[in-house]
Design a protein around this motif. Structure first.
Motif, PDB file in Angstrom:
ATOM      1  N   VAL A   2      70.606  17.065  53.048  1.00  0.00           N
ATOM      2  CA  VAL A   2      69.618  16.449  53.930  1.00  0.00           C
ATOM      3  C   VAL A   2      68.223  16.770  53.387  1.00  0.00           C
ATOM      4  CG1 VAL A   2      71.086  16.460  55.968  1.00  0.00           C
ATOM      5  CG2 VAL A   2      69.662  18.422  55.499  1.00  0.00           C
ATOM      6  N   PRO A   3      67.317  15.771  53.412  1.00  0.00           N
ATOM      7  CA  PRO A   3      65.979  15.970  52.852  1.00  0.00           C
ATOM      8  C   PRO A   3      65.082  16.807  53.755  1.00  0.00           C
ATOM      9  CG  PRO A   3      66.236  13.726  53.678  1.00  0.00           C
ATOM     10  CD  PRO A   3      67.556  14.400  53.838  1.00  0.00           C
ATOM     11  N   GLY A   4      64.154  17.502  53.121  1.00  0.00           N
ATOM     12  CA  GLY A   4      63.201  18.313  53.861  1.00  0.00           C
ATOM     13  C   GLY A   4      62.062  18.774  52.986  1.00  0.00           C
ATOM     14  N   LEU A   5      61.263  19.674  53.527  1.00  0.00           N
ATOM     15  CA  LEU A   5      60.078  20.195  52.860  1.00  0.00           C
ATOM     16  C   LEU A   5      60.054  21.708  53.060  1.00  0.00           C
ATOM     17  CD1 LEU A   5      57.384  18.964  51.584  1.00  0.00           C
ATOM     18  CD2 LEU A   5      56.396  19.368  53.837  1.00  0.00           C
ATOM     19  N   ILE A   6      59.846  22.469  51.989  1.00  0.00           N
ATOM     20  CA  ILE A   6      59.738  23.928  52.116  1.00  0.00           C
ATOM     21  C   ILE A   6      58.488  24.229  52.933  1.00  0.00           C
ATOM     22  CG2 ILE A   6      59.367  26.119  50.889  1.00  0.00           C
ATOM     23  CD1 ILE A   6      62.123  25.035  50.322  1.00  0.00           C
ATOM     24  N   SER A   7      58.659  24.895  54.069  1.00  0.00           N
ATOM     25  CA  SER A   7      57.505  25.235  54.903  1.00  0.00           C
ATOM     26  C   SER A   7      57.083  26.692  54.728  1.00  0.00           C
ATOM     27  CB  SER A   7      57.803  24.953  56.380  1.00  0.00           C
ATOM     28  OG  SER A   7      58.919  25.689  56.822  1.00  0.00           O
ATOM     29  N   ARG A   8      58.027  27.519  54.232  1.00  0.00           N
ATOM     30  CA  ARG A   8      57.693  28.935  54.042  1.00  0.00           C
ATOM     31  C   ARG A   8      58.615  29.574  53.028  1.00  0.00           C
ATOM     32  NH1 ARG A   8      57.873  33.862  58.446  1.00  0.00           N
ATOM     33  NH2 ARG A   8      57.030  35.402  57.025  1.00  0.00           N
ATOM     34  N   ASP A   9      58.031  30.342  52.118  1.00  0.00           N
ATOM     35  CA  ASP A   9      58.783  31.196  51.204  1.00  0.00           C
ATOM     36  C   ASP A   9      58.827  32.565  51.864  1.00  0.00           C
ATOM     37  OD1 ASP A   9      59.672  32.941  49.242  1.00  0.00           O
ATOM     38  OD2 ASP A   9      58.357  32.160  47.685  1.00  0.00           O
ATOM     39  N   ASN A  10      60.012  33.014  52.242  1.00  0.00           N
ATOM     40  CA  ASN A  10      60.144  34.290  52.946  1.00  0.00           C
ATOM     41  C   ASN A  10      60.051  35.497  52.021  1.00  0.00           C
ATOM     42  OD1 ASN A  10      60.524  33.166  55.608  1.00  0.00           O
ATOM     43  ND2 ASN A  10      62.510  32.464  54.879  1.00  0.00           N
ATOM     44  N   GLY A  11      59.953  35.252  50.714  1.00  0.00           N
ATOM     45  CA  GLY A  11      59.761  36.341  49.767  1.00  0.00           C
ATOM     46  C   GLY A  11      61.011  37.139  49.447  1.00  0.00           C
ATOM     47  N   ASN A  12      62.164  36.686  49.942  1.00  0.00           N
ATOM     48  CA  ASN A  12      63.404  37.415  49.685  1.00  0.00           C
ATOM     49  C   ASN A  12      64.517  36.500  49.173  1.00  0.00           C
ATOM     50  OD1 ASN A  12      64.016  35.957  51.941  1.00  0.00           O
ATOM     51  ND2 ASN A  12      64.576  37.696  53.213  1.00  0.00           N
ATOM     52  N   GLY A  13      64.120  35.349  48.592  1.00  0.00           N
ATOM     53  CA  GLY A  13      65.107  34.389  48.096  1.00  0.00           C
ATOM     54  C   GLY A  13      65.562  33.398  49.155  1.00  0.00           C
ATOM     55  N   THR A  14      64.932  33.464  50.340  1.00  0.00           N
ATOM     56  CA  THR A  14      65.236  32.488  51.385  1.00  0.00           C
ATOM     57  C   THR A  14      63.970  31.717  51.741  1.00  0.00           C
ATOM     58  OG1 THR A  14      64.779  33.915  53.291  1.00  0.00           O
ATOM     59  CG2 THR A  14      67.022  33.990  52.360  1.00  0.00           C
ATOM     60  N   TYR A  15      64.180  30.551  52.329  1.00  0.00           N
ATOM     61  CA  TYR A  15      63.069  29.661  52.645  1.00  0.00           C
ATOM     62  C   TYR A  15      63.280  29.035  54.013  1.00  0.00           C
ATOM     63  CZ  TYR A  15      62.415  30.124  47.650  1.00  0.00           C
ATOM     64  OH  TYR A  15      62.229  30.646  46.392  1.00  0.00           O
ATOM     65  N   ASP A  16      62.174  28.727  54.687  1.00  0.00           N
ATOM     66  CA  ASP A  16      62.230  27.911  55.885  1.00  0.00           C
ATOM     67  C   ASP A  16      61.984  26.480  55.438  1.00  0.00           C
ATOM     68  OD1 ASP A  16      62.478  30.326  57.185  1.00  0.00           O
ATOM     69  OD2 ASP A  16      60.495  30.258  58.118  1.00  0.00           O
ATOM     70  N   VAL A  17      62.784  25.554  55.973  1.00  0.00           N
ATOM     71  CA  VAL A  17      62.710  24.164  55.538  1.00  0.00           C
ATOM     72  C   VAL A  17      62.554  23.266  56.763  1.00  0.00           C
ATOM     73  CG1 VAL A  17      63.873  22.304  54.298  1.00  0.00           C
ATOM     74  CG2 VAL A  17      64.231  24.678  53.579  1.00  0.00           C
ATOM     75  N   ASP A  18      61.495  22.444  56.755  1.00  0.00           N
ATOM     76  CA  ASP A  18      61.309  21.425  57.782  1.00  0.00           C
ATOM     77  C   ASP A  18      62.063  20.188  57.325  1.00  0.00           C
ATOM     78  OD1 ASP A  18      59.652  23.102  59.237  1.00  0.00           O
ATOM     79  OD2 ASP A  18      57.823  22.290  58.355  1.00  0.00           O
ATOM     80  N   LEU A  19      63.108  19.831  58.066  1.00  0.00           N
ATOM     81  CA  LEU A  19      63.929  18.675  57.711  1.00  0.00           C
ATOM     82  C   LEU A  19      63.258  17.391  58.179  1.00  0.00           C
ATOM     83  CD1 LEU A  19      67.426  20.123  58.678  1.00  0.00           C
ATOM     84  CD2 LEU A  19      66.291  20.146  56.445  1.00  0.00           C
ATOM     85  N   GLU A  20      63.542  16.285  57.490  1.00  0.00           N
ATOM     86  CA  GLU A  20      62.973  14.994  57.865  1.00  0.00           C
ATOM     87  C   GLU A  20      63.391  14.585  59.272  1.00  0.00           C
ATOM     88  OE1 GLU A  20      63.640  11.955  54.953  1.00  0.00           O
ATOM     89  OE2 GLU A  20      62.362  12.947  53.477  1.00  0.00           O
ATOM     90  N   SER A  21      64.504  15.118  59.757  1.00  0.00           N
ATOM     91  CA  SER A  21      64.988  14.794  61.096  1.00  0.00           C
ATOM     92  C   SER A  21      64.120  15.417  62.188  1.00  0.00           C
ATOM     93  CB  SER A  21      66.426  15.296  61.262  1.00  0.00           C
ATOM     94  OG  SER A  21      66.451  16.719  61.211  1.00  0.00           O
TER      95      SER A  21
END
Length: 133
Positions: free
Chosen positions: A98-117
């Motif tokens: 599913v498409p989205g946009l990286i909204s935050r790099d958590n600095g530990n190899g994980t990311y918050d992603v805002d999905l197009e939905s």
């Protein structure tokens, strides 16, 4: 890939078998040796035609690359890193993206992603994200 075997400074060719949630890699070397939980900073991709990340049943991922040659080696850690506002796709449990946009790099190899939905996925591991084609 090439990996710095046991961190001793010499790189040997091999294949990434597994990417752990921590970002560490399991490497099967071409000479038959196996090394587990290798830091991504000690592994580099050779010239690459493509990289594919596939979610597996146990939550891990496998990384494959079509190798062209040894020139222009790239650290694996750089390949699986994203920046805020990168257009990406997040893998779902059924294997779809599913498409989205990286909204935050958590600095530990994980990311918050805002999905197009309109939904937001938090703490998504890099292994579950790919750049949008």
């Amino acid at each position: 890939v090439e990996a710095n075997y046991k961190g001793r400074g010499k790189f040997y060719p091999g294949r990434v078998r597994k990417v752990h949630a921590s970002g560490a890699l399991d490497v099967d070397y071409d000479d038959g040796e196996v090394e587990r939980e290798v830091s991504a900073e000690l592994v580099r991709l050779l010239s690459v035609a493509f990289v594919a990340t596939v979610a597996e049943g146990d939550g891990s991922a496998a990384v494959d690359a079509a190798v062209i040659g040894q020139e222009a080696a790239v650290p694996v850690a750089e390949v699986i890193a994203f920046e805020e506002y990168d257009e990406v796709e997040v893998v779902r449990s059924d294997g779809s993206f599913v498409p989205g946009l990286i909204s935050r790099d958590n600095g530990n190899g994980t990311y918050d992603v805002d999905l197009e939905s309109g939904d937001t996925e938090v703490k998504v591991p890099a292994r579950s994200i790919r750049k949008k084609a």
